[in-house]
Design a protein around this motif. Structure first.
Motif, PDB file in Angstrom:
ATOM      1  N   HIS A  13     -12.906   3.955   6.082  1.00 49.73           N
ATOM      2  CA  HIS A  13     -12.833   3.476   4.689  1.00 49.73           C
ATOM      3  C   HIS A  13     -11.777   4.265   3.929  1.00 49.73           C
ATOM      4  N   GLU A  14     -11.185   3.643   2.904  1.00 50.20           N
ATOM      5  CA  GLU A  14     -10.296   4.312   1.953  1.00 50.20           C
ATOM      6  C   GLU A  14     -10.488   3.665   0.586  1.00 50.20           C
ATOM      7  N   ALA A  15     -11.149   4.369  -0.325  1.00 47.17           N
ATOM      8  CA  ALA A  15     -11.352   3.878  -1.696  1.00 47.17           C
ATOM      9  C   ALA A  15     -10.017   3.853  -2.435  1.00 47.17           C
ATOM     10  N   GLU A  16      -9.694   2.738  -3.074  1.00 43.79           N
ATOM     11  CA  GLU A  16      -8.403   2.652  -3.771  1.00 43.79           C
ATOM     12  C   GLU A  16      -8.468   1.796  -5.035  1.00 43.79           C
ATOM     13  N   LEU A  17      -7.694   2.210  -6.038  1.00 44.16           N
ATOM     14  CA  LEU A  17      -7.410   1.369  -7.200  1.00 44.16           C
ATOM     15  C   LEU A  17      -6.344   0.347  -6.794  1.00 44.16           C
ATOM     16  N   THR A  54      -3.161   1.642  -4.375  1.00 48.57           N
ATOM     17  CA  THR A  54      -2.478   2.822  -4.910  1.00 48.57           C
ATOM     18  C   THR A  54      -2.800   4.127  -4.193  1.00 48.57           C
ATOM     19  N   GLY A  55      -3.449   4.050  -3.037  1.00 48.35           N
ATOM     20  CA  GLY A  55      -3.713   5.259  -2.257  1.00 48.35           C
ATOM     21  C   GLY A  55      -5.138   5.740  -2.409  1.00 48.35           C
ATOM     22  N   THR A  56      -5.543   6.562  -1.456  1.00 46.97           N
ATOM     23  CA  THR A  56      -6.948   6.986  -1.408  1.00 46.97           C
ATOM     24  C   THR A  56      -7.077   8.496  -1.570  1.00 46.97           C
ATOM     25  N   PRO A  57      -8.159   8.933  -2.215  1.00 46.65           N
ATOM     26  CA  PRO A  57      -8.405  10.379  -2.306  1.00 46.65           C
ATOM     27  C   PRO A  57      -8.978  10.931  -1.007  1.00 46.65           C
ATOM     28  N   ASN A  63     -10.594  -1.434  -0.933  1.00 44.64           N
ATOM     29  CA  ASN A  63     -10.893  -0.576   0.212  1.00 44.64           C
ATOM     30  C   ASN A  63      -9.819  -0.843   1.264  1.00 44.64           C
ATOM     31  N   ASP A  64      -8.967   0.154   1.511  1.00 43.71           N
ATOM     32  CA  ASP A  64      -7.870   0.015   2.484  1.00 43.71           C
ATOM     33  C   ASP A  64      -8.434   0.346   3.867  1.00 43.71           C
ATOM     34  N   LEU A  65      -9.121  -0.634   4.460  1.00 45.76           N
ATOM     35  CA  LEU A  65      -9.761  -0.396   5.763  1.00 45.76           C
ATOM     36  C   LEU A  65      -8.689  -0.118   6.823  1.00 45.76           C
ATOM     37  N   CYS A  76       0.868  -1.176   0.000  1.00 45.89           N
ATOM     38  CA  CYS A  76       0.000   0.000   0.000  1.00 45.89           C
ATOM     39  C   CYS A  76       0.905   1.226   0.000  1.00 45.89           C
ATOM     40  N   ILE A  77       0.476   2.264  -0.706  1.00 48.78           N
ATOM     41  CA  ILE A  77       1.234   3.519  -0.716  1.00 48.78           C
ATOM     42  C   ILE A  77       0.505   4.526   0.154  1.00 48.78           C
ATOM     43  N   GLY A  78       1.274   5.364   0.846  1.00 53.74           N
ATOM     44  CA  GLY A  78       0.681   6.395   1.696  1.00 53.74           C
ATOM     45  C   GLY A  78       0.548   7.713   0.948  1.00 53.74           C
ATOM     46  N   PHE A 115       5.736   3.202   1.604  1.00 56.08           N
ATOM     47  CA  PHE A 115       4.855   2.042   1.461  1.00 56.08           C
ATOM     48  C   PHE A 115       4.694   1.342   2.803  1.00 56.08           C
ATOM     49  N   PHE A 116       3.592   0.640   2.941  1.00 54.16           N
ATOM     50  CA  PHE A 116       3.403  -0.286   4.055  1.00 54.16           C
ATOM     51  C   PHE A 116       2.728  -1.526   3.486  1.00 54.16           C
ATOM     52  N   LEU A 117       2.615  -2.581   4.275  1.00 58.26           N
ATOM     53  CA  LEU A 117       2.026  -3.826   3.770  1.00 58.26           C
ATOM     54  C   LEU A 117       0.885  -4.284   4.655  1.00 58.26           C
ATOM     55  N   GLY A 173      -2.683  -0.704  12.787  1.00 61.83           N
ATOM     56  CA  GLY A 173      -3.682   0.227  12.283  1.00 61.83           C
ATOM     57  C   GLY A 173      -4.144  -0.125  10.881  1.00 61.83           C
ATOM     58  N   LYS A 174      -3.281  -0.809  10.125  1.00 63.22           N
ATOM     59  CA  LYS A 174      -3.547  -1.053   8.709  1.00 63.22           C
ATOM     60  C   LYS A 174      -3.649  -2.532   8.332  1.00 63.22           C
ATOM     61  N   GLY A 175      -2.921  -3.402   9.023  1.00 58.21           N
ATOM     62  CA  GLY A 175      -2.797  -4.785   8.564  1.00 58.21           C
ATOM     63  C   GLY A 175      -3.571  -5.782   9.397  1.00 58.21           C
TER      64      GLY A 175
HETATM   65 MN    MN Z   1      -4.670   3.761   1.839  1.00 57.74          MN
END
Ligand code: MN
Length: 231
Positions: A78-82, A198-201, A109-111, A29-31, A52-54, A130-132
């Motif tokens: 939520h984080e919408a991502e491609l 690829t990151g969230t808007p 979705n990068d929850l 995942c990219i920040g 990046f993180f995983l 927090g992420k994984g």
């Molecule tokens: Mn994200």
């Protein structure tokens, strides 16, 4: 040789229009890859090298799932991502060659347990919890490049119970998919089944039990996730 206990089954994600599945190796995942999101997180957008993180491969969840509200958070986001799916591995991949390594694309979705992530960030600690965490990576069926090409523009949107929370365009990515692949591959050898979120808007925000969260990307369909009661 026998295993001391049964090996974990290979985590997989669906392929659109197929019963075949993608075996998942790692989730990169990219920040802060959209300027407005960097600003909402209290940071200046910049072109410093990306970070990046995983998430663990077995954090993947299919479209349509109901997830329990995760433990140890009061601010589940939520984080919408491609999502780009690597089909051909490689090291030191040139930007101009990078898209040739992509098998397909999906909506993700990068929850995030935002409270845990921000506390770790501010203390200079890793983001893993927090992420994984478990079930932190809903991913819709993957569309092969042979059908959808390489989407570099197009709407990316997220709704919660029908209300629009995130609404942007893939053209706003600070670091493009080929740039991310090239940069990552100079640090680690990429392998088939590696996913890149690829990151969230801008517009990230909380989910609560009972919410229905839908992420959509033009040309790639929808990803629906329902939040269940606390685990
Ligand atoms: Mn994200």
């Amino acid at each position: 040789m026998a295993f001391a206990f049964d090996p974990h089954p290979t985590p997989t994600v669906a392929i659109a229009g197929s019963t075949d599945r993608i075996p998942v190796r790692r989730i990169f995942c990219i920040g802060r890859n959209y300027a407005a999101h960097a600003r909402e997180m209290g940071k200046d957008p910049d072109r410093d090298p990306p970070f990046f993180f995983l998430k663990p491969a077995d954090a993947v969840v299919d479209d349509g799932a109901t997830l329990p509200y995760p433990p140890q958070t009061e601010n589940f986001h939520h984080e919408a991502e491609l999502v780009a799916v690597i089909g051909t591995g490689g090291r030191n991949i040139a930007e101009g060659e990078a898209l040739g390594h992509v098998w397909g694309y999906a909506v993700g979705n990068d929850l995030t347990r935002r409270d845990l992530q921000l506390k770790a960030r501010d203390q200079g600690r890793p983001w893993d919890l927090g992420k994984g965490f478990d079930r932190s990576a809903p991913i819709a069926p993957v569309h092969p490049v042979s059908k959808v090409g390489h989407p570099a523009t197009g709407a990316i949107r997220l709704t919660v119970n029908g209300e629009v929370r995130q609404d942007a365009d893939l053209a706003e990515l600070i670091w493009s998919v080929p740039e991310m692949i090239s940069i990552l591959s100079h640090s680690m050898e990429l392998k088939p089944g590696d996913l890149i979120m690829t990151g969230t808007p801008a517009g990230v925000g909380p989910l609560v039990p009972g919410d229905v969260c839908v992420v959509s990307i033009e040309g790639l369909g929808d990803l629906t996730t329902t939040i269940g009661p606390r685990a």
